[in-house]
Design a protein around this motif. Sequence first.
Motif, mmCIF file in Angstrom:
data_model
loop_
_atom_site.group_PDB
_atom_site.id
_atom_site.type_symbol
_atom_site.label_atom_id
_atom_site.label_comp_id
_atom_site.label_asym_id
_atom_site.label_seq_id
_atom_site.Cartn_x
_atom_site.Cartn_y
_atom_site.Cartn_z
ATOM 1 N N PRO A 153 10.509 -24.905 10.957
ATOM 2 C CA PRO A 153 9.919 -26.233 11.201
ATOM 3 C C PRO A 153 10.946 -27.284 11.613
ATOM 4 O O PRO A 153 11.153 -28.286 10.931
ATOM 5 N N ARG A 163 3.696 -25.356 11.153
ATOM 6 C CA ARG A 163 3.733 -25.692 9.717
ATOM 7 C C ARG A 163 2.564 -26.589 9.358
ATOM 8 O O ARG A 163 1.871 -26.386 8.337
ATOM 9 N N VAL A 257 3.045 -21.498 3.325
ATOM 10 C CA VAL A 257 3.596 -22.746 3.817
ATOM 11 C C VAL A 257 4.283 -23.507 2.686
ATOM 12 O O VAL A 257 3.751 -23.641 1.567
#
Length: 583
Positions: A153, A163, A257
């Motif tokens: 990210p 993300r 995540v």
Amino acid sequence: MSRSSKYSGAYSDDHQTYSTSYSSHVYDVVEEPRKITINGSNRWDDGVTTPKRWERAGNGVQIKEADIGQPCTECSECKGFKPHVWRKTCKNCKCPRDGHEVVAEHGARSRLGFVIQDGLDARTLGYTFVPPGLTTARQVDQYYSTLPSEDVPKLGSKGETIRSQRIVRQLPKQDLSLSACKFIESEYATSYEDFVSARNEVALDVGVAKQAPPNSACANCDRSVSSQQIVVTAPRLGNMVWHPGCFKCTGCDDLLVDLAYCVYGDNIYCERHYAEKMKPRCAGCDELIFSGEYTKAMNKDWHGQHFCCWQCDESLTGQRYVLRDEHPYCVSCYESVFANACEKCSRTIGIDSKDLSYKDKHWHEACFLCTTCGESLVDKQFGSKGDRIYCGRCYDEQFASRCDGCHEIFRAGTKKMEYKTRQWHEKCFCCCVCKVPIGTQSFIPREQEIYCAKCYEDKYATRCIKCNKVITSGGVTYKNEPWHRECFTCTHCQKSLAGERFTSRDEKPYCADCFGELFAKRCFACNKPITGIGGTKFISFEDRHWHNDCFFCASCRTSLVGRGFITDNEDIICPDCAKQKLV
């Protein structure tokens, strides 16, 4: 948890139509495990120690998202996300909401309501997220070096967008806060809050990145982990470690995540799939279902009011519907959007009728008739001309072409063999000599006749003048007569003359060597044959002959070609040497 369900339905083979009348009664009994506190840890009666690592934030979960007008990642027609009234889909393109670049304005820990502890500043390092537990920029870079570039990210990168999409998909806001739910009745609000509390207490956590302990192995891939590597740990599962790329949801196999996970059994899940282990999720609005009654159809769960036609949103509960691209349609919408119009009567071919098609045209079964005689063509051979169809008999009488062999017509369904502008029945397409049908074998046309390869060779193929066999390739022409290359040989030694110098005598070919030995004059000086092949020059005097190179003075060895000479017995000498002899 116990469930009892009753189902009834009807099915039609022709258009895959279904009717539903489902009522499912779900009884949930949630017993909170007995808990004691030991050294600041919660120890449950199943023997699992789950340290309290994250404090709950006083301002609760942060679930603000920007979705209106966001581009779609699944199609190119969308003009930007426009929410459906209750479905989690876009009104412009009908793709899922999480298939658009929805921006989650907070990371996973804020979204889950955890207090963010002090640590590295992700944006200072060029990222939107830094795993908790890492203390140096070098460790962060080492961590992300093990992931594919699209999963890193970095600020302004594709990884930042992915993300954000994972946050929206794996941590749906309607699972995190009652305020984000639209379809939980007030009497089930307490059940919702109890579910959230129990999940947060016994399952939800955030992983920690750290340097791998000695003799470790990844809990996902079972491969050993070097003590120099950065790994992810899940505090709720004790000492288990994962490679960063292996810390994935057991349900969807997607990277978890921001390392947010839930524990179910001995496995880790994203919050979405953990919640679906506990509760049914409506396939329409994407919210969890807490009521005792809901609809099951298409192997999915639905709020009763959300099992609707994909086109008009009318309820399908207790109604017939048709599946198309995994979406249900009411009969009326399916027929208006997808059903074909009959070529003959122009009326819609409904789901209760058979749709007979040929090329791009469609007919009702009762309308599939011969244009001339009106006979039904269902399960029969037929022919077409222009936009019309005919039974075999009528088509033959009006349009059928004729065979160039027997001059009979080609009836509908008859196999036809064509070559240039001519055509034959399969049995009539045969060699004009042996009469054997050629079928798919090679053939040779000559004038208006067709020959099989063998008959053509027998009648027309070029034959070698020596062996009388057909010359299929290569070959040599000598005195306007064909020879195989291997047959064109010296008359005396049988050496192949193809590509070699040769001469002839009495119409017969000889190689240069044999011709010289057999027929050529011989040089008086060297006694070798003078063949004359290739433009060789020679000198003749009386009955003697010399090669040009051999015609020189016997005394001084000077060439006498083009000069006067004097004979001295059998020798020839130049005038100068003759004068010296006389003196």
